[in-house]
Motif scaffolding. Structure first.
Motif, PDB file in Angstrom:
ATOM      1  N   VAL A   1     116.077 -79.520  12.216  1.00  0.00           N
ATOM      2  CA  VAL A   1     116.354 -79.410  13.648  1.00  0.00           C
ATOM      3  C   VAL A   1     115.210 -78.713  14.369  1.00  0.00           C
ATOM      4  O   VAL A   1     114.777 -77.639  13.968  1.00  0.00           O
ATOM      5  N   LYS A   2     114.687 -79.363  15.402  1.00  0.00           N
ATOM      6  CA  LYS A   2     113.582 -78.851  16.212  1.00  0.00           C
ATOM      7  C   LYS A   2     112.320 -78.567  15.390  1.00  0.00           C
ATOM      8  O   LYS A   2     111.428 -77.838  15.824  1.00  0.00           O
ATOM      9  N   ALA A   3     112.256 -79.140  14.203  1.00  0.00           N
ATOM     10  CA  ALA A   3     111.101 -78.857  13.342  1.00  0.00           C
ATOM     11  C   ALA A   3     109.918 -79.726  13.732  1.00  0.00           C
ATOM     12  O   ALA A   3     110.052 -80.745  14.409  1.00  0.00           O
ATOM     13  N   GLU A   4     108.758 -79.301  13.266  1.00  0.00           N
ATOM     14  CA  GLU A   4     107.566 -80.115  13.369  1.00  0.00           C
ATOM     15  C   GLU A   4     107.252 -80.618  11.956  1.00  0.00           C
ATOM     16  O   GLU A   4     107.291 -79.840  11.006  1.00  0.00           O
ATOM     17  N   VAL A   5     106.973 -81.901  11.834  1.00  0.00           N
ATOM     18  CA  VAL A   5     106.839 -82.466  10.481  1.00  0.00           C
ATOM     19  C   VAL A   5     105.589 -83.330  10.343  1.00  0.00           C
ATOM     20  O   VAL A   5     105.051 -83.855  11.309  1.00  0.00           O
ATOM     21  N   ALA A   6     105.165 -83.466   9.078  1.00  0.00           N
ATOM     22  CA  ALA A   6     104.201 -84.498   8.698  1.00  0.00           C
ATOM     23  C   ALA A   6     104.987 -85.598   8.013  1.00  0.00           C
ATOM     24  O   ALA A   6     105.952 -85.327   7.293  1.00  0.00           O
ATOM     25  N   LEU A   7     104.576 -86.830   8.259  1.00  0.00           N
ATOM     26  CA  LEU A   7     105.290 -87.991   7.731  1.00  0.00           C
ATOM     27  C   LEU A   7     104.361 -88.826   6.859  1.00  0.00           C
ATOM     28  O   LEU A   7     103.198 -89.023   7.211  1.00  0.00           O
ATOM     29  N   MET A   8     104.890 -89.287   5.735  1.00  0.00           N
ATOM     30  CA  MET A   8     104.146 -90.257   4.933  1.00  0.00           C
ATOM     31  C   MET A   8     105.041 -91.445   4.649  1.00  0.00           C
ATOM     32  O   MET A   8     106.133 -91.293   4.102  1.00  0.00           O
ATOM     33  N   VAL A   9     104.565 -92.621   5.060  1.00  0.00           N
ATOM     34  CA  VAL A   9     105.225 -93.866   4.668  1.00  0.00           C
ATOM     35  C   VAL A   9     104.345 -94.467   3.582  1.00  0.00           C
ATOM     36  O   VAL A   9     103.216 -94.887   3.846  1.00  0.00           O
ATOM     37  N   ASN A  10     104.852 -94.443   2.352  1.00  0.00           N
ATOM     38  CA  ASN A  10     104.038 -94.744   1.176  1.00  0.00           C
ATOM     39  C   ASN A  10     104.451 -96.061   0.546  1.00  0.00           C
ATOM     40  O   ASN A  10     105.612 -96.238   0.157  1.00  0.00           O
TER      41      ASN A  10
ATOM     42  N   LEU B   1     107.484 -83.543   5.554  1.00  0.00           N
ATOM     43  CA  LEU B   1     107.109 -82.167   5.244  1.00  0.00           C
ATOM     44  C   LEU B   1     107.300 -81.329   6.497  1.00  0.00           C
ATOM     45  O   LEU B   1     106.707 -81.598   7.539  1.00  0.00           O
ATOM     46  N   LYS B   2     108.162 -80.339   6.364  1.00  0.00           N
ATOM     47  CA  LYS B   2     108.421 -79.428   7.481  1.00  0.00           C
ATOM     48  C   LYS B   2     107.289 -78.405   7.557  1.00  0.00           C
ATOM     49  O   LYS B   2     106.947 -77.788   6.537  1.00  0.00           O
ATOM     50  N   LEU B   3     106.731 -78.246   8.759  1.00  0.00           N
ATOM     51  CA  LEU B   3     105.489 -77.490   8.885  1.00  0.00           C
ATOM     52  C   LEU B   3     105.662 -76.150   9.594  1.00  0.00           C
ATOM     53  O   LEU B   3     106.526 -76.004  10.452  1.00  0.00           O
ATOM     54  N   ASP B   4     104.793 -75.200   9.217  1.00  0.00           N
ATOM     55  CA  ASP B   4     104.583 -74.015  10.052  1.00  0.00           C
ATOM     56  C   ASP B   4     103.094 -73.993  10.392  1.00  0.00           C
ATOM     57  O   ASP B   4     102.365 -74.923  10.040  1.00  0.00           O
ATOM     58  N   SER B   5     102.639 -72.958  11.052  1.00  0.00           N
ATOM     59  CA  SER B   5     101.256 -73.007  11.530  1.00  0.00           C
ATOM     60  C   SER B   5     100.269 -73.015  10.359  1.00  0.00           C
ATOM     61  O   SER B   5      99.238 -73.687  10.405  1.00  0.00           O
ATOM     62  N   GLU B   6     100.583 -72.285   9.294  1.00  0.00           N
ATOM     63  CA  GLU B   6      99.665 -72.282   8.144  1.00  0.00           C
ATOM     64  C   GLU B   6      99.554 -73.669   7.521  1.00  0.00           C
ATOM     65  O   GLU B   6      98.454 -74.168   7.271  1.00  0.00           O
TER      66      GLU B   6
END
Lengths: 330, 206
Positions: A250-259, A309-314
């Protein structure tokens, strides 16, 4: 079986030879081994990053060897873990005295072989630690099972650990960020057709023309259910829902991979990506960056997997940090 | 009394190889039922390599023979069996380092091998793995004299029969859960042949 090979028993050896011929300035093969290393390894002042596993998942793992990602990849036989002697050669090749991190996918054989190599390298005085990737939500994770399998999410772990190591971070710091990535990455796949292991000569399993298997493993291990084939948008929705159900995005920022799993055209992967992007927007999940293509395949299997992948600033910074490999670009 | 010498240790490897070769199809069939169907092939290949290696090497101690076997097995068997058997023989070798192998050293070596297997496989007793057989042998040796080796083989056989009706919770067979019931674990069976071969070579006479 219809394959472009010479001898089913030599596919890994001949593939590795061809690979280093294609990228001689990037890669070298350690003589007498199945280890593909950065041509400039060991890189001084840096934690060495080692991964590998069975062959048949190309471009994994050698395609991710290079500055900012893996220092070395160990190739096993098709769908078979590499053996400890090979892994030890890889560890020695990248150890610059700053320690070495092993990135292992969660399969019984892989874990045992890598951990054994780790212990033996430690006995020789090399500082080694390891992380185990288990991103496949199709498998039940409990103390009564061998746990979730490692699939395409492993590529994000390679990237982030490699980037962290490139900053000159310590082994403890690199391991910590790899663990954080593993804790926040989830994947699930679907197969439209089986794959054929060259030495076996016939498909690992059979799917009827109108069937697909949801939750397939990257070696053709059984998934969650076998159902009639649906349109791309519906398949994408099924997979995204399963992945989202496992962790709070919820409200997360993510990276996406369609593999892609090996035999699904890029056209179809982009059709899937279109729907996935829509679904994430609907759910107010922010897409930071997307990768579409073949990263962790299953020989000639048709199908794909979705990784979030749920992201944080690091993690965000490390994910887009400079990288120079054959198969992963930012 | 010394019960295992360098020559006997080499003979042990040859006796194992013989059994793995003779039972290759049986082990592979067991593995086809609940695994990936290559156990017999892998074990026969692995011990063929071990014998080739020890036949052409001169050793100062039993520990060195077993270390050589361990390194060869982990490099040539592959899968999970390679590191498991590699660990078992490596732990035995470490326990025998710098020692002549009498009963006490031997019992310690088996104990260490069993602990090594448990750590490597993260297995507990009753999970339908080779650990069940090894653990029973270690338990037996706690109580009994090595002279009763044939008693150990009976224990192994009984353990294998017990595990037949279990559901596997470790290893590849665990993906099958309940469906693994009714099948003997291939690793338990190959472990049996290793102990049977040992009975053949140990110096048990007074």
């Amino acid at each position: 079986m219809k394959k472009v090979i010479n001898d089913a028993n030599h596919v890994v050896d001949e593939m590795l030879d061809g690979l280093v011929e294609a990228y001689p300035t990037f890669l070298k093969r350690l003589p007498g081994t199945t280890v593909i290393s950065r041509s400039d390894a060991p890189v001084q002042g840096k934690v060495g990053i080692v991964s590998g596993g069975g062959s048949g998942h190309e471009p994994a793992h050698a395609g991710f060897v290079g500055k900012g990602m893996l220092d070395v990849a160990v190739a096993g036989e098709v769908f078979t873990s590499p053996t400890p002697d090979q892994i030890i050669e890889a560890i020695k090749a990248v150890d610059s005295g700053n320690g070495v991190l092993l990135i292992i996918k969660n399969y019984t054989g892989d874990v045992m072989n890598f951990e054994m190599a780790q212990e033996m390298a430690e006995m020789e005085g090399i500082k080694v630690d390891s992380v185990i990737v288990n991103d496949d939500v199709a498998v039940e994770d409990s103390t009564f099972t061998v746990g979730r399998r490692g699939i395409a999410g492993t590529v994000f772990v390679h990237k982030i650990a490699g980037a962290k190591a490139d900053t000159g971070a310590s082994l403890e710091e690199v391991k910590a960020v790899a663990e954080k990535t593993i804790a926040n990455v989830r994947s699930m796949g679907v197969a439209l057709s089986s794959c054929t292991v060259p030495a076996a000569g016939k498909p690992s399993f059979t799917l009827a023309d109108n069937e697909m298997e949801i939750g397939i493993g990257i070696h053709g291990e059984p998934g969650i259910e076998r159902v009639p084939l649906e349109k791309a948008d519906n398949i994408a929705t099924i997979l995204v829902d399963k992945v989202l159900a496992d962790i709070n995005y919820v409200k997360a920022e993510v990276a996406l991979m369609v593999n892609g799993l090996g035999a699904t055209p890029e056209m179809e992967l982009h059709i899937v990506n279109r729907k996935v992007s829509d679904l994430l927007k609907e759910k107010e999940i922010t897409l930071y960056k997307t990768w579409v293509g073949e990263y962790m395949t299953s020989l000639d299997m048709a199908g794909f997997s979705i990784t979030l992948l749920k992201l944080d600033s690091e993690l965000k910074n490390l994910l887009v940090q400079d990288v120079k490999t054959i198969a992963f670009h930012v | 009394m010394i019960i295992l010498t360098v020559d006997k240790a080499k003979d042990w490897m040859k006796e194992i190889q013989k059994r793995m070769f003779d039972h290759k199809d049986q082990l592979t069939e067991l593995d086809q039922a609940i695994g990936d169907g290559d156990h017999g092939i892998n074990m026969a290949r692995g011990f063929h390599e071990v014998v080739a290696k020890v036949n052409h090497t001169t050793y100062d101690s039993v520990a060195d023979v077993l270390k050589s076997a361990a390194m060869t097995l982990m490099a040539k068997v592959g899968g999970a069996s390679g590191p498991l058997y590699g660990t078992a023989f490596l732990k035995m070798s470490l326990a025998m380092q710098g020692k002549e192998v009498d009963q006490d050293v031997f019992k310690q070596a088996i104990n260490d091998a069993v602990e090594g297997l448990q750590a490597r496989g993260k297995a507990d007793f009753g999970e339908k793995t080779m650990y069940d057989v090894w653990k029973q042998v270690a338990n037996f040796l706690q109580e009994e004299d090595v002279k009763d080796w044939y008693g150990i083989l009976e224990v192994c056989q009984a353990t294998i029969e017990d595990t037949r009706e279990m559901a596997a919770t470790k290893g590849r067979a665990s993906y099958l859960k309940e469906r693994s019931k009714g099948h003997v674990d291939p690793g338990s069976m190959s472990s049996f042949y290793i102990f049977e071969a040992l009975a053949e070579v140990l110096d048990l006479e007074e």
